[in-house]
Design an enzyme around this catalytic site. Structure first.
Site, mmCIF file in Angstrom:
data_model
loop_
_atom_site.group_PDB
_atom_site.id
_atom_site.type_symbol
_atom_site.label_atom_id
_atom_site.label_comp_id
_atom_site.label_asym_id
_atom_site.label_seq_id
_atom_site.Cartn_x
_atom_site.Cartn_y
_atom_site.Cartn_z
ATOM 1 N N ASP A 236 0.850 -1.188 0.000
ATOM 2 C CA ASP A 236 0.000 0.000 0.000
ATOM 3 C C ASP A 236 0.889 1.242 0.000
ATOM 4 O O ASP A 236 1.784 1.362 0.838
ATOM 5 C CB ASP A 236 -0.890 -0.015 1.251
ATOM 6 C CG ASP A 236 -2.020 0.988 1.150
ATOM 7 O OD1 ASP A 236 -2.389 1.378 0.023
ATOM 8 O OD2 ASP A 236 -2.546 1.383 2.206
ATOM 9 N N TYR B 289 1.156 5.686 -0.485
ATOM 10 C CA TYR B 289 0.714 6.839 0.330
ATOM 11 C C TYR B 289 0.955 8.069 -0.530
ATOM 12 O O TYR B 289 1.637 8.987 -0.132
ATOM 13 C CB TYR B 289 1.590 6.823 1.594
ATOM 14 C CG TYR B 289 1.275 7.750 2.710
ATOM 15 C CD1 TYR B 289 0.044 7.745 3.356
ATOM 16 C CD2 TYR B 289 2.265 8.627 3.201
ATOM 17 C CE1 TYR B 289 -0.202 8.582 4.436
ATOM 18 C CE2 TYR B 289 2.025 9.459 4.273
ATOM 19 C CZ TYR B 289 0.786 9.422 4.879
ATOM 20 O OH TYR B 289 0.540 10.242 5.974
ATOM 21 N N ARG C 157 0.313 14.361 13.551
ATOM 22 C CA ARG C 157 1.551 14.961 14.047
ATOM 23 C C ARG C 157 1.402 16.481 14.027
ATOM 24 O O ARG C 157 2.085 17.189 13.274
ATOM 25 C CB ARG C 157 2.740 14.532 13.169
ATOM 26 C CG ARG C 157 3.034 13.035 13.211
ATOM 27 C CD ARG C 157 4.157 12.616 12.271
ATOM 28 N NE ARG C 157 3.784 12.722 10.870
ATOM 29 C CZ ARG C 157 3.102 11.788 10.192
ATOM 30 N NH1 ARG C 157 2.754 10.661 10.781
ATOM 31 N NH2 ARG C 157 2.789 11.968 8.916
ATOM 32 N N GLU D 263 -10.543 3.746 3.516
ATOM 33 C CA GLU D 263 -9.593 4.483 2.691
ATOM 34 C C GLU D 263 -9.913 4.142 1.242
ATOM 35 O O GLU D 263 -9.803 2.984 0.832
ATOM 36 C CB GLU D 263 -8.134 4.120 3.026
ATOM 37 C CG GLU D 263 -7.706 4.621 4.392
ATOM 38 C CD GLU D 263 -6.192 4.637 4.598
ATOM 39 O OE1 GLU D 263 -5.492 3.843 3.930
ATOM 40 O OE2 GLU D 263 -5.719 5.439 5.437
ATOM 41 N N GLU E 61 -9.109 3.839 -2.407
ATOM 42 C CA GLU E 61 -7.852 3.707 -3.144
ATOM 43 C C GLU E 61 -8.083 3.024 -4.483
ATOM 44 O O GLU E 61 -9.127 2.417 -4.727
ATOM 45 C CB GLU E 61 -6.839 2.873 -2.332
ATOM 46 C CG GLU E 61 -6.645 3.380 -0.904
ATOM 47 C CD GLU E 61 -5.381 2.874 -0.252
ATOM 48 O OE1 GLU E 61 -4.514 2.319 -0.966
ATOM 49 O OE2 GLU E 61 -5.263 3.022 0.972
ATOM 50 N N ASP F 263 -9.046 0.185 1.868
ATOM 51 C CA ASP F 263 -8.058 -0.234 2.865
ATOM 52 C C ASP F 263 -8.581 0.146 4.254
ATOM 53 O O ASP F 263 -8.162 1.132 4.843
ATOM 54 C CB ASP F 263 -6.720 0.449 2.564
ATOM 55 C CG ASP F 263 -5.617 -0.028 3.494
ATOM 56 O OD1 ASP F 263 -5.564 -1.234 3.770
ATOM 57 O OD2 ASP F 263 -4.820 0.818 3.949
ATOM 58 N N TYR G 263 1.961 2.404 15.436
ATOM 59 C CA TYR G 263 2.677 2.579 14.168
ATOM 60 C C TYR G 263 4.092 3.154 14.293
ATOM 61 O O TYR G 263 4.855 3.089 13.309
ATOM 62 C CB TYR G 263 1.842 3.392 13.175
ATOM 63 C CG TYR G 263 2.030 4.878 13.220
ATOM 64 C CD1 TYR G 263 1.513 5.630 14.252
ATOM 65 C CD2 TYR G 263 2.741 5.537 12.217
ATOM 66 C CE1 TYR G 263 1.679 7.000 14.274
ATOM 67 C CE2 TYR G 263 2.915 6.903 12.240
ATOM 68 C CZ TYR G 263 2.382 7.635 13.269
ATOM 69 O OH TYR G 263 2.559 8.982 13.301
ATOM 70 N N LYS H 285 -4.472 -2.139 10.156
ATOM 71 C CA LYS H 285 -4.831 -2.309 8.751
ATOM 72 C C LYS H 285 -5.065 -3.776 8.374
ATOM 73 O O LYS H 285 -5.757 -4.061 7.404
ATOM 74 C CB LYS H 285 -3.680 -1.812 7.866
ATOM 75 C CG LYS H 285 -3.272 -0.377 8.090
ATOM 76 C CD LYS H 285 -4.122 0.570 7.289
ATOM 77 C CE LYS H 285 -3.471 1.936 7.183
ATOM 78 N NZ LYS H 285 -4.219 2.819 6.269
ATOM 79 N N THR I 120 -4.675 6.306 -0.038
ATOM 80 C CA THR I 120 -5.948 7.020 -0.026
ATOM 81 C C THR I 120 -5.928 8.162 -1.021
ATOM 82 O O THR I 120 -4.975 8.938 -1.058
ATOM 83 C CB THR I 120 -6.213 7.594 1.377
ATOM 84 O OG1 THR I 120 -6.068 6.545 2.318
ATOM 85 C CG2 THR I 120 -7.605 8.195 1.468
#
Lengths: 409, 409
Positions: free
Chosen positions: B119, B121, B135, B192, B194, B226, B237, B246, B337
């Site tokens: 997958d 990103y 973050r 997600e 995709e 996803d 993570y 996931k 995504t």
């Protein structure tokens, strides 16, 4: 139960009657058969069970262990007893001897078709060392580390058998002082000495596998070298984890040691503090006293002790499936790099050379921080065998080949 | 080349003669066959090529597309021409009609055996939104984001076909204010939206696939949901990436749209700044104008535009293999995504509800920050079809089932 085979087994052999691991081999141009090593011989199990019209002949017909592994623990136990009897009782010698050949003449192949591959990170000493090296300004262990066995999915198509040449990977890397990344062969190619667990019995999607069900699902154990390009990994791994720094190759030993051969090696893992959540509690834990040995170009550079692992393979499997993820026959999950508390027990060059600050000296006087082209790394493992017989895993070996040129877009 | 089929195709159908995607279906209790939808009918391709003694009969015998996908681009092109002729020229009607049945009566299955699942990103808007949410104190994009298509390996055994119920996963989560994690069903279950790319032609270990070789290796395109448990993901993570957040399920649409059906949808991707390293440069880029649609319980909540993706699937494949990792027939890699620049173009509830701060209102007046038990999410996609015919992907749908109880160790 017989304690010795009518086939001579040297004390130094990893393959006494008490081991009987499974592998896949070929000889000459013949097709791949299931084989079992004993001493310096290998039993052609595919031919033996075929000619004896054993009911497992079809499951053991090759070219992988998967059909046999899918049959589950009672069948695994039954075949092991059958084999132990035939190799332990000299009365069977005439019937079995035609199916023996020298192990040295067998070409060994990947013993199972790998379904999903997961790599854990379950040595507290390794995680602490890596945390100190990669994140010197932060805490060595991330806040989640003592609450769950951290893991990630790796690439199953690049799991290869011991002896496969390892082509040095190319990729992007960026030194902290550089403004932009550069592309080229990895300059920080490393080993990771690990222990792998191979799933036989599948589980259902949506149904977690409990800690106590480990031995119902896991067929056996092998050695893993999770080759790692530290420079590629360091640049890519935030935020989604290791990818190209690991996916170029993962080597496994050719023998899958049955769990039953490791009963005497079971031990308590280190104390866990804080206490794990209920789904990770293990009343009957699966710590294992395995002594690993890492050899680089003939020099033993490390002896990592597997009994120091914080999370056991039973906890790893429970965690892996607690969200309902299913396991399949052929799933491989690895322990993560095995490092003990002492410097000479570290399972990677990153740790042994402390990221290049303290290069390792080999017997020929040369030094290594990371792997050079032509270097050969070998990982072996044994149960300690105090008061009993030592069970060996054989070895997982690999030699570094130079990087291939990469075409432009 | 015929532009319309002798089989009636409504304007609203995703499956005109110009599409001809491949899937795997069964009817009644019969075994799984390869099928091609056209309008509201499906051609039983397995039976048709068998009865015509076509040389691809064996490769198309089911139960997966893998044997056919392994044969490579020239064979894919040849079969597509053959099919287009038979479904386009009414002279073939008597020969083909016996092999048609209503699409609504076909049970659709996972069309291919998934080898490795990766997958990516690659939406700048998605990565920026997630970075801001996860973050808030750091830069939205990590320093590597514009230099390489970030990706990670997912779990291939839990890739399921559209319509498979999605059991709410349980796992560890920890709110920032809590001292320790708690265990229980995910409270932040998400989608997600995709686009997935399916590899047909394998590559050799150690040999990178260049950007220009995309169409030699990739067979076709599907839709991917996803599913993501944001609370599990947030706690686990760091440092090794998404795992149990996931791995419980990834849904794919039942149809693989051939690359050739998407020629008219090709477009330039957004400008890339800084210029990618040479191995990622694309002279003949594979941006795709696909309009996605995300529906939750019957309300369209988003329309993500795929042509806004920063990295193309050709660049993703080149990156995935630049370290020498091989691809196999059945490899699936997903775009990440798809989120456009505008709020109503976001491909996840995490972004649409801004992590719960701005819940989405559905047509029935209810609101959602994340998925509730019983919710149904559907993702569809179309090529825009300006001046031509629209190609549809069908849909990937899933309904959330309540969490299962989890046993203690």
């Amino acid at each position: 139960v017989a304690l010795t085979s009518w086939i001579p087994v040297a004390d130094s052999s990893p393959f006494p009657l008490q081991n009987l691991p499974y592998g896949v081999f070929s000889a000459g141009h013949h097709r791949r058969h299931v084989g079992v090593p004993i001493g310096d011989q290998i039993v052609d199990l595919t031919r033996l069970v075929h000619d004896e019209r054993h009911d497992l002949a079809e499951a053991l017909s090759g070219p992988t262990l998967n059909p046999f592994m899918a049959l589950g623990r009672p069948t695994w136990t039954r075949l092991r007893r059958w084999l132990t009897e035939r190799l332990g009782d000299e009365a069977h010698r005439p019937a079995v001897e035609p199916y023996l050949m020298p192990l040295a003449e067998a070409e060994l192949h990947l013993p199972f078709a790998v379904a999903d591959y997961v790599d854990f990170y379950s040595s507290e000493h390794h995680a602490t060392n890596v945390g100190r090296i990669f994140r010197p300004d932060g805490a060595a262990l991330t806040p989640n580390w003592k609450h769950l066995p951290i893991g990630y999915h790796g690439r199953s198509s690049t799991v290869v058998v011991s002896g496969t040449p390892i082509v040095r990977p190319s990729g992007q890397h960026k030194a902290p002082a550089d403004a932009t990344p550069t592309f080229g062969p990895s300059q920080r190619l490393d080993i990771e000495a690990e222990v792998g667990f191979v799933v036989g019995t599948p589980s259902q999607l949506g149904e977690p596998v409990g800690v106590a069900d480990f031995a119902e699902h896991v067929f056996g154990v092998c050695l893993v070298n999770d080759w790692s390009a530290r420079d590629i990994q360091a640049w890519e791994y935030v935020p989604l984890g290791p990818f190209l720094g690991k996916s170029f190759a993962t080597s496994v030993s050719p023998w899958i040691v049955p769990l039953e051969a490791l009963e005497a090696a079971r031990c308590d893992p280190p104390p866990r503090d804080p206490a794990p959540l209920p789904y990770l509690r293990d009343a009957d834990p699966w710590g294992l006293r395995l002594e690993l040995e890492v050899e680089l170009n003939g020099t033993v550079v490390s002896r990592p002790p597997f009994d120091t692992m914080y999370w056991t393979p039973a906890q790893q499997l429970a965690h892996l499936t607690v969200n309902g993820a299913s396991v399949r026959t052929g799933d491989l999950y690895a322990s993560g790099t095995v490092s003990g508390p002492r410097p000479e027990q570290r399972g990677s060059l990153l740790e042994l050379s402390w990221s290049g600050a303290e290069p390792v000296t080999l017997d020929d006087g040369s030094t290594r921080s990371f792997l050079e082209d032509g270097d050969t790394a070998v990982i072996r493992a044994w149960t300690p065998g105090d008061g009993g017989v030592r069970i060996g895993f054989g070895e997982v070996a690999g030699t570094i080949a130079p990087a291939h040129p990469v075409r432009e877009g």
